[in-house]
Design an enzyme around this catalytic site. Structure first.
Site, PDB file in Angstrom:
ATOM      1  N   ASN A  45      14.230  -0.297  10.664  1.00  0.00           N
ATOM      2  CA  ASN A  45      13.501   0.963  10.495  1.00  0.00           C
ATOM      3  C   ASN A  45      14.495   2.118  10.433  1.00  0.00           C
ATOM      4  OD1 ASN A  45      13.835   0.369  13.276  1.00  0.00           O
ATOM      5  ND2 ASN A  45      12.108   1.628  13.900  1.00  0.00           N
ATOM      6  N   TYR A  51       9.273  13.467  10.781  1.00  0.00           N
ATOM      7  CA  TYR A  51       8.768  12.151  11.208  1.00  0.00           C
ATOM      8  C   TYR A  51       8.077  11.310  10.126  1.00  0.00           C
ATOM      9  CZ  TYR A  51       9.494  13.755  16.070  1.00  0.00           C
ATOM     10  OH  TYR A  51      10.026  14.216  17.248  1.00  0.00           O
ATOM     11  N   CYS A  56       9.690   1.807   7.699  1.00  0.00           N
ATOM     12  CA  CYS A  56       9.638   0.599   8.522  1.00  0.00           C
ATOM     13  C   CYS A  56      10.700  -0.423   8.102  1.00  0.00           C
ATOM     14  CB  CYS A  56       8.269  -0.063   8.412  1.00  0.00           C
ATOM     15  SG  CYS A  56       6.938   0.819   9.231  1.00  0.00           S
ATOM     16  N   GLU A  58      10.293  -3.565   7.533  1.00  0.00           N
ATOM     17  CA  GLU A  58       9.818  -4.444   6.465  1.00  0.00           C
ATOM     18  C   GLU A  58      10.019  -3.789   5.105  1.00  0.00           C
ATOM     19  OE1 GLU A  58       8.311  -3.523   9.230  1.00  0.00           O
ATOM     20  OE2 GLU A  58       6.902  -5.038   9.956  1.00  0.00           O
ATOM     21  N   CYS A  92       2.889  -2.993  10.400  1.00  0.00           N
ATOM     22  CA  CYS A  92       1.839  -1.978  10.303  1.00  0.00           C
ATOM     23  C   CYS A  92       0.973  -2.264   9.065  1.00  0.00           C
ATOM     24  CB  CYS A  92       2.453  -0.581  10.212  1.00  0.00           C
ATOM     25  SG  CYS A  92       3.155  -0.186   8.596  1.00  0.00           S
ATOM     26  N   CYS A  95       2.730  -1.927   5.733  1.00  0.00           N
ATOM     27  CA  CYS A  95       3.705  -2.994   5.443  1.00  0.00           C
ATOM     28  C   CYS A  95       3.013  -4.326   5.153  1.00  0.00           C
ATOM     29  CB  CYS A  95       4.710  -3.124   6.585  1.00  0.00           C
ATOM     30  SG  CYS A  95       5.928  -1.780   6.529  1.00  0.00           S
TER      31      CYS A  95
HETATM   32  N1  THU Z   1       7.964  -0.125  12.860  1.00  0.00           N
HETATM   33  C1  THU Z   1       8.544  -0.994  11.972  1.00  0.00           C
HETATM   34  O1  THU Z   1       9.635  -0.732  11.450  1.00  0.00           O
HETATM   35  N2  THU Z   1       7.904  -2.151  11.713  1.00  0.00           N
HETATM   36  C2  THU Z   1       6.783  -2.587  12.357  1.00  0.00           C
HETATM   37  O2  THU Z   1       6.348  -3.707  12.114  1.00  0.00           O
HETATM   38  C3  THU Z   1       6.106  -1.701  13.315  1.00  0.00           C
HETATM   39  C4  THU Z   1       6.689  -0.359  13.491  1.00  0.00           C
HETATM   40  C5  THU Z   1       8.690   1.101  13.189  1.00  0.00           C
HETATM   41  C6  THU Z   1       8.154   2.389  12.659  1.00  0.00           C
HETATM   42  C7  THU Z   1       8.771   3.374  13.616  1.00  0.00           C
HETATM   43  O3  THU Z   1      10.106   3.668  13.194  1.00  0.00           O
HETATM   44  C8  THU Z   1       8.848   2.617  14.931  1.00  0.00           C
HETATM   45  O4  THU Z   1       8.730   1.252  14.590  1.00  0.00           O
HETATM   46  C9  THU Z   1       7.775   2.999  15.931  1.00  0.00           C
HETATM   47  O5  THU Z   1       6.537   2.921  15.371  1.00  0.00           O
END
Ligand code: THU
Length: 138
Positions: A45, A51, A56, A58, A92, A95
């Protein structure tokens, strides 16, 4: 064989997670994608002071995969959280849809903590009745 493949992806996701840029959430995530051709792509991420511009893990891994000319996903590992906390760092909603673009509903998504595998889902379990790249989807 399958166990070795998963173990390699878990290690790759762990290394990617170590490079996450997550100074705002303090929640580093790593992802590793195994393609049909046997290559592995990783992502972390990448957050931003503005923000909503954060990305993410993925999405980072998918970007690396597509940039390398690969399109078909056969297995996914996502790693997040603290060792032993038991929480599931599932992809999420956005993703799940991003993965669906390049992965069939039966593709396994292994959800991990830093210590290793916690639970395995299929993408179809995570995103049922998806609108996929073939249009309406069984
Ligand atoms: N996040 C991901 O990179 N992948 C996931 O599967 C869930 C959430 C990140 C987004 C953000 O940078 C942090 O985790 C907190 O939500």
């Amino acid at each position: 064989m399958e166990d070795e493949e998963i173990a390699a992806l878990v290690a790759a996701a762990r290394a990617a997670m170590a490079n996450a840029h997550a100074p705002y959430s303090m929640f580093p995530v790593g992802a590793a994608i195994h393609t049909d051709s046997g290559r592995v792509f990783v992502g972390a991420n990448v957050e931003n002071a503005a923000y909503p511009q954060g990305q993410c893990a993925e999405a980072s891994a998918i970007g690396a995969m597509v940039t390398a000319g690969e399109r078909r996903i056969r297995r996914v590992v996502v790693m997040g959280g603290k060792a032993g906390d038991g929480a599931l760092c599932t992809p999420c909603g956005g993703c799940r849809q991003r993965l669906r673009e390049f992965a069939a509903p039966g593709v396994p998504v292994h959800v991990c903590g830093p210590e290793g595998l916690r639970r395995t889902f299929t993408l179809g379990e995570l995103l049922p009745h998806a609108f996929g790249p073939d249009g309406a989807n069984p």
